[in-house]
Structures are given as structure tokens and as C-alpha cells.
Design a protein around this motif. Structure first.
Motif, PDB file in Angstrom:
ATOM      1  N   ALA A   1      44.022  41.784  36.728  1.00 53.75           N
ATOM      2  CA  ALA A   1      43.931  41.174  35.398  1.00 53.75           C
ATOM      3  C   ALA A   1      42.527  40.630  35.153  1.00 53.75           C
ATOM      4  O   ALA A   1      41.973  40.746  34.060  1.00 53.75           O
ATOM      5  CB  ALA A   1      44.975  40.065  35.269  1.00 53.75           C
ATOM      6  N   SER A   2      41.967  40.023  36.200  1.00 50.22           N
ATOM      7  CA  SER A   2      40.609  39.481  36.042  1.00 50.22           C
ATOM      8  C   SER A   2      39.598  40.596  35.781  1.00 50.22           C
ATOM      9  O   SER A   2      38.717  40.469  34.937  1.00 50.22           O
ATOM     10  CB  SER A   2      40.218  38.705  37.305  1.00 50.22           C
TER      11      SER A   2
ATOM     12  N   LEU B   1      40.167  43.618  34.477  1.00 54.86           N
ATOM     13  CA  LEU B   1      40.351  44.187  33.141  1.00 54.86           C
ATOM     14  C   LEU B   1      39.783  43.266  32.068  1.00 54.86           C
ATOM     15  O   LEU B   1      39.208  43.721  31.073  1.00 54.86           O
ATOM     16  CB  LEU B   1      41.840  44.448  32.886  1.00 54.86           C
ATOM     17  N   GLY B   2      39.953  41.950  32.259  1.00 56.67           N
ATOM     18  CA  GLY B   2      39.388  41.012  31.295  1.00 56.67           C
ATOM     19  C   GLY B   2      37.877  41.085  31.247  1.00 56.67           C
ATOM     20  O   GLY B   2      37.264  41.044  30.168  1.00 56.67           O
ATOM     21  N   THR B   3      37.268  41.172  32.456  1.00 57.84           N
ATOM     22  CA  THR B   3      35.799  41.257  32.505  1.00 57.84           C
ATOM     23  C   THR B   3      35.290  42.522  31.825  1.00 57.84           C
ATOM     24  O   THR B   3      34.337  42.499  31.036  1.00 57.84           O
ATOM     25  CB  THR B   3      35.320  41.220  33.959  1.00 57.84           C
TER      26      THR B   3
ATOM     27  N   THR C   1      36.786  44.344  29.600  1.00 58.25           N
ATOM     28  CA  THR C   1      37.054  44.284  28.161  1.00 58.25           C
ATOM     29  C   THR C   1      36.010  43.433  27.452  1.00 58.25           C
ATOM     30  O   THR C   1      35.523  43.780  26.367  1.00 58.25           O
ATOM     31  CB  THR C   1      38.458  43.739  27.907  1.00 58.25           C
ATOM     32  N   ARG C   2      35.695  42.274  28.054  1.00 50.58           N
ATOM     33  CA  ARG C   2      34.702  41.396  27.416  1.00 50.58           C
ATOM     34  C   ARG C   2      33.319  42.066  27.363  1.00 50.58           C
ATOM     35  O   ARG C   2      32.624  41.974  26.357  1.00 50.58           O
ATOM     36  CB  ARG C   2      34.638  40.059  28.188  1.00 50.58           C
ATOM     37  N   GLU C   3      32.892  42.711  28.488  1.00 48.63           N
ATOM     38  CA  GLU C   3      31.573  43.343  28.494  1.00 48.63           C
ATOM     39  C   GLU C   3      31.484  44.427  27.416  1.00 48.63           C
ATOM     40  O   GLU C   3      30.495  44.520  26.693  1.00 48.63           O
ATOM     41  CB  GLU C   3      31.302  43.958  29.878  1.00 48.63           C
TER      42      GLU C   3
ATOM     43  N   ASP D   1      46.665  39.782  40.090  1.00 46.93           N
ATOM     44  CA  ASP D   1      45.775  38.762  39.525  1.00 46.93           C
ATOM     45  C   ASP D   1      44.324  39.278  39.475  1.00 46.93           C
ATOM     46  O   ASP D   1      43.602  39.072  38.489  1.00 46.93           O
ATOM     47  CB  ASP D   1      45.849  37.482  40.352  1.00 46.93           C
TER      48      ASP D   1
END
Length: 560
Positions: A389-390, A392-394, A396-398, A386
Motif C-alpha cells: 500500500a505504501s 502504490l501510494g508513493t 501514485t503521488r509521484e 502494508d
């Protein structure tokens, strides 16, 4: 070192110039067989002695002529007195027409000679026939009255030439009681020889000439001694040779040379300096402030402080300037400034600096990616899916936000790549590089894109250097095309630029890290150079916190 060779060495860092001047006729076998030539001081000494001798000779001639004139006046007056005294005597007036006049008047004539010292005294009839004379042989001869108006009853005196001699002569009429001219009284004094006149005046003349010769000799020696010291004992030909070598040296070297005296007046500016500074006419003899140079360069040349490898921007050139005070025998005589054109070198250095900056940015990205990979690997090993995943999401967004903002604001790939690399470099240093939302830059032609990346790279590097050590500091970049002109604004919230150097930051350079290649010492002059070549401008706004640089690059301009 041979004594017939003068060595003059001019040394600057990385530059050594040696001038060899050979003196002719100094050593045996060198030059003419007559021996060593006179120095300039010796030539002046001989010339002045000749002038003094000529002046003394003229003074002697004038004194001789004045002595002759004084003799003429003095003895002429005496002869007039003798002639008038004799003509007024009762015996002469009544006995001049007597048949025994020669015997009767002889005692009076001889007495007149004895009393006056005259050479001869005569009494003649109205026609000039001698009746009585101190010299008996002259009785019966005729006196040449010449221009005398004694027959008109008037006295006369003047010079008369007789028998090869020159005489001061006076005539006086002998008048009867009824005023009739019955005879003429004549008194003569022969001129002494020139030698007698020289001897008579030799005491005073020798004193005056001796004093004149002494004073003239002493003055001449003093002038020659001073001239010898000032010319280092060189002869006129040697001085001319040194002057020719100096002229050839100054106007053949590629480096510019400017010399000014203590009053700030230009004494030397060679051809290279005039070319580098854009000076068309010869400024020698004019104040440096009137030559039309950049104020900062003028202050550097005419100032008091020494400069060593100072970077100066003037026109479209980057110059490296060295200034040293000049002195002679411990006395300051002005300063000498040398300058070298380093425009091409600076551009190459800046290109290398840009490559180094990109390499640093890539290294920073590599380091950042390695850290992130290690973090991801650790989370996988720990089974924290978890959290993984958090993360990688951060990430990716940056990255998506940065890429989206760059793609939207900057369409030119070279400029976008530079800003992306600089953003990673800023992140590694704990700083933030933000692209202003109003930025809009289209695709540019390669030349303009290269100039813009150089400008942006320098300004962003300077801003990041200024903000280092400040937690949470931010550098903001705004770039756009406004009416055919590329406008760049780079601002930071660092300490700013000191007021005392703000006016010269583009010309003299400034850096908080002078050892960094392409830092502010060279980078900011290069920024202005690029802007100037394209017909634009580069300015600093230090009114707020930090520093803000504005650069304008016309898309269609005088690109070099």
C-alpha cells in the motif's frame, strides 16, 4: 589508355566526376591529313623566331642606312676640302679665264683626283661650263648647279643625280683678288652600289646579327621549353577545350565548389556555391574575407586544417563541407572546398531521431513499469500488504505530481507528451528532468508545435547526454509564451561546453557522442536553423556551471 585522350578525375566521398577530352589529329586517321598539330609551345616558338627574324631584318636595314649616312658625311667633308683646296690654288685663280686653261689646269685637276680618291674634279666658269676636268669628255659641258649658292660666293655640298648615278658633290667659288667670281671648283664622289656597301659593313653587321640571332634563338627556345612544361605539351585548341570542359563542369554540378589560393583570394566559385552561400556577385579575385560569409565558414575555407563532412549552418541552410589542400608538383597552391546542401536530409534525420527518442522513452517507461509490476507481484506473494500500500501510494503521488505539473505548465499535448517521455528516459538513466515552476505554454498550432518539439527534443537529449555519469544530476526546462514569442530555456549541471568551441557550436556542431543520429553535431545547427527560419534566435550561456541554451521562436514569423 589511348594517347589521344586526357582523363581528368575529381573524386569526393560518394561523388565521382570524370571528364574525357579527346585530342584531335593525334592518331593516324584522326583529324586533318597534315599530321599532328603544333603544340602551343611550338606555335609560340615559331612566332618568336619570326619576331626575332623581323627584328634582325630591321636592324640590318637601319645599319645599312646608317652606313649610307656615314658615307655621305665622310665623303661630303672630303669633297668640300678638295674643292676648296683647288679653288684656293694660285694657278687656278689666275688661269681659269685664260684660253689655255684646259691644258694648264689639267695637271692640278688630276692631282686632286689622285690625292682625294674623288670620282671627278672639275673647274667651270661662273656659268657652269666645264673648263677643265679629270674626265676630258666633260670639257665644254654644263654642270647643273641646282640649289647650290656658289655663285653668291658660298661653298656648298650635297647629293646630285647625274646620268643615272648618285654623287656626293661639293662646290667652291674661285675668286679673283678683287673678290670677283671667276670660276667654280667642283669635286664629286659617286655612291658605291648597295652590294658594295653591304660588303663593306658585312664584317661588323654579321657579328652583331649573329649574336642577336643566337641570343634571340636561345631565349625563344627557353621560353618555349618553359611554356611546354607548363602547358603539358598541349596545343592551343586543346587548352581551350579543357577550359570549356572545366567551366561546364564547375557550373553544372549541384555541389558547390570554392577554391582559394595561398593568400586567401577566391580563384573559383561555381554557381551552386554562390546559390548555397547567398553570394550575388562574382567574388573571383577578391579575398574570401570580403565576400560576406559567416565568420566560421570563412575560417574553414581559408584555414589550414582539412575538413571532412563538417556540418556548417549558414543562413537558413545546413551544409556538409569538405576541404582539402591543393598542390601542383609538390607545391601548395591553395585549397578546394566542396559543399552539399543537406538541410532537407538533416530535417528528415531529425524527425527519425525524434521518433527514436520517443521509442527509447517508451522503452524506458515499459522497463520502469515492468520493474514496478514485479515489485508489486513480489509483495503480494510475500503478503506484505502494508508495504504494498505504501509503494502504490508513493508511485501514485509521484505520477500525479508529474502529470499535474505538466498539465498546469504545458497545455499543448504534443509538447507535454514529449516532456513526459523525456522525464521517464531521464529517470531510467538515474537523472532528473524538472519543469520550471514559471513555465506556461498554451496550445500551439501544429507547425509551431512540431518545431518546438524538435527544438526541445534536441536540447533535452543533449543535456541528458552531458549529465550521464553524474549522480543526482538535474536538467531543468522552462518554456513559455512571452509577448507572442515562445521562449525555451534548457539548463544542465554537466561539464559544460569548452570555451574554444562555444562560439561555433551552432554552426560547426559539437557532440560528446558523434555516432548518435541527430546528436549535437547536427542537432544544434538544426535548432538554430529552425529559430532563424521563424525569425528567432538560439544562444548558449556558458557563464555558470553546466550549460544553458536559450531559444526564441516567434509565434508569427517567417516560417518556412
Amino acid at each position: 589508355m589511348r594517347p589521344d585522350v586526357a582523363w581528368v578525375t575529381i573524386a569526393e566521398p560518394k561523388e565521382i566526376v570524370v571528364i574525357v577530352v579527346k585530342r584531335k589529329g593525334v592518331l593516324p586517321g584522326d583529324g586533318p591529313s597534315s599530321g599532328r598539330r603544333l603544340t602551343l609551345a611550338g606555335q609560340v616558338l615559331l612566332l618568336q623566331l619570326a619576331v626575332v627574324a623581323g627584328v634582325l631584318l630591321v636592324v640590318a636595314v637601319i645599319s645599312f642606312r646608317q652606313s649610307t649616312a656615314a658615307f655621305t658625311d665622310e665623303r661630303g667633308s672630303a669633297m668640300r676640302s678638295v674643292a676648296e683646296y683647288l679653288a684656293g690654288g694660285e694657278v687656278v685663280r689666275t688661269g681659269v679665264d685664260d684660253t689655255t686653261a684646259t691644258r694648264t689646269l689639267a695637271p692640278f685637276v688630276e692631282r686632286a683626283v689622285a690625292l682625294s680618291g674623288a670620282t671627278d674634279v672639275l673647274v667651270t666658269d661662273p656659268d657652269g661650263v666645264v673648263i677643265a676636268a679629270a674626265e676630258p669628255s666633260r670639257v665644254g659641258t654644263t654642270v647643273d648647279l641646282g640649289e647650290s649658292r656658289v655663285r653668291e660666293g658660298r661653298g656648298w655640298s650635297g647629293d646630285v643625280v647625274r646620268d643615272g648615278g648618285r654623287y656626293v658633290t661639293a662646290h667652291a667659288p674661285v675668286l679673283a683678288d678683287d673678290g670677283t667670281l671667276v670660276g667654280i671648283a667642283v669635286a664629286e664622289q659617286s655612291y658605291p652600289s648597295w652590294w658594295d656597301r653591304v660588303v663593306d659593313s658585312s664584317s661588323d653587321l654579321a657579328l652583331y646579327l649573329g649574336l642577336g640571332a643566337l641570343l634571340g634563338g636561345l631565349g625563344t627556345w627557353a621560353v618555349a621549353h618553359l611554356l611546354k612544361r607548363r602547358t603539358r605539351g598541349l596545343g592551343g585548341e586543346e587548352i581551350a577545350t579543357l577550359a570549356d570542359h572545366r567551366y561546364a563542369l564547375l557550373h553544372s554540378i549541384r555541389e558547390g565548389v570554392v577554391a582559394v589560393d595561398n593568400a586567401g583570394t577566391v580563384t573559383v566559385m561555381n554557381d551552386a556555391a554562390r546559390r548555397l552561400l547567398g553570394v550575388s556577385d562574382d567574388p573571383v579575385g577578391r579575398p574570401i574575407s570580403t565576400v560576406g560569409l559567416d565568420p566560421e565558414l570563412t575560417a574553414l575555407i581559408a584555414g589550414d586544417a582539412e575538413a571532412r563532412d563538417a556540418v556548417v549552418l549558414t543562413g537558413d541552410r545546413v551544409l556538409v563541407v569538405n576541404r582539402r589542400a591543393a598542390s601542383s608538383r609538390g607545391l601548395g597552391i591553395g585549397s578546394v572546398t566542396t559543399m552539399r546542401d543537406r538541410t532537407d536530409v538533416v530535417e528528415v534525420e531529425q524527425q527519425l531521431s525524434s521518433n527514436l527518442s520517443i521509442s527509447d522513452a517508451l522503452r524506458a517507461q515499459t522497463h520502469e513499469f515492468a520493474n514496478r509490476l514485479h515489485t508489486i507481484s513480489g509483495l503480494v506473494e510475500l503478503g506484505e500488504y502494508d508495504e504494498l500500500a505504501s509503494l502504490l501510494g508513493t508511485l501514485t503521488r509521484e505520477r500525479a505530481v508529474l502529470d499535474a505539473s505538466l498539465r498546469e505548465a504545458v497545455q499543448d499535448p504534443a509538447v507535454a507528451a514529449l516532456l513526459a517521455a523525456k522525464a521517464s528516459q531521464a529517470g531510467e538513466a538515474g537523472l532528473r528532468l524538472r519543469i520550471d515552476e514559471s513555465s506556461r505554454l498554451p496550445t500551439l498550432d501544429p507547425d509551431l508545435a512540431a518545431d518546438l518539439t524538435t527544438v526541445l527534443g534536441n536540447l533535452v537529449d543533449n543535456a541528458l547526454d552531458a549529465c550521464r555519469g553524474g549522480a543526482g544530476s538535474e536538467v531543468v526546462v522552462r518554456v513559455g509564451d512571452v509577448d507572442g514569442t515562445i521562449e525555451v530555456v534548457v539548463s544542465d549541471d554537466g561539464p559544460g561546453v569548452p570555451d574554444e568551441i562555444a562560439a561555433s557550436i551552432f554552426s560547426r556542431g559539437y557532440s560528446t557522442k558523434p555516432e548518435v543520429l541527430g546528436g549535437r553535431g547536427i542537432g544544434l545547427p538544426l535548432v538554430r536553423l529552425i529559430a532563424t527560419r521563424r525569425g528567432g534566435s538560439a544562444t548558449l550561456d556558458g557563464s555558470g556551471p553546466g550549460a544553458t541554451f536559450h531559444v526564441r521562436l516567434p509565434r508569427v514569423g517567417d516560417a518556412a
